[in-house]
Write an enzyme that holds these catalytic residues in place. Sequence first.
Site: not given
Length: 172
Positions: A86-87
């Site tokens: 994810c980020s």
Amino acid sequence: MSVSQITSNLFLSGLEAAQNPSLVTSRHITLIVNASGQEVVYPHLPPVEVLSVAVPDRPHAPLSCYFEAVAERIEGNRSGSTLVHCSAGRSRSPALVMAYLMRCKGVSLRQAYEWVLENRPFIRPNAGFWRQLAAYERSLFGRNSVRMTQTPVGVLPEALDAQGAVDYCIDA
């Protein structure tokens, strides 16, 4: 640019590591699960497939809609390793990896959390993802090893012992 190895062929990271061609190549990544909630441009490294999970990192986001599909794709990736990102590699991607570990490795949510935490000590799925993981655990095993509770700092997950008593608060 930290990447964490969860199993022999499953890795967890943030966005920056997923975009590093030498990292993807050196770990024999053939499947990337993008849980960043955004479209990402990866280095052109065939034969890498990308599965996108378009969910924001918000407590009410429906991440559980992806638990089964992501677990099946990870489990079915026989051509190499899988990278879930994810980020920052702290909330969405660890939650997806924990769902995979429950579904495909048969471990409880508490065991899945401890497994991922041991390999990536700074994970912190949001409270909504914890609720969804607990519901998924109940659907898989008919019981829970984690429950949500109200604390002075907000709703947090608590790990339960074998008798269902609180053992420790997970995010305290």
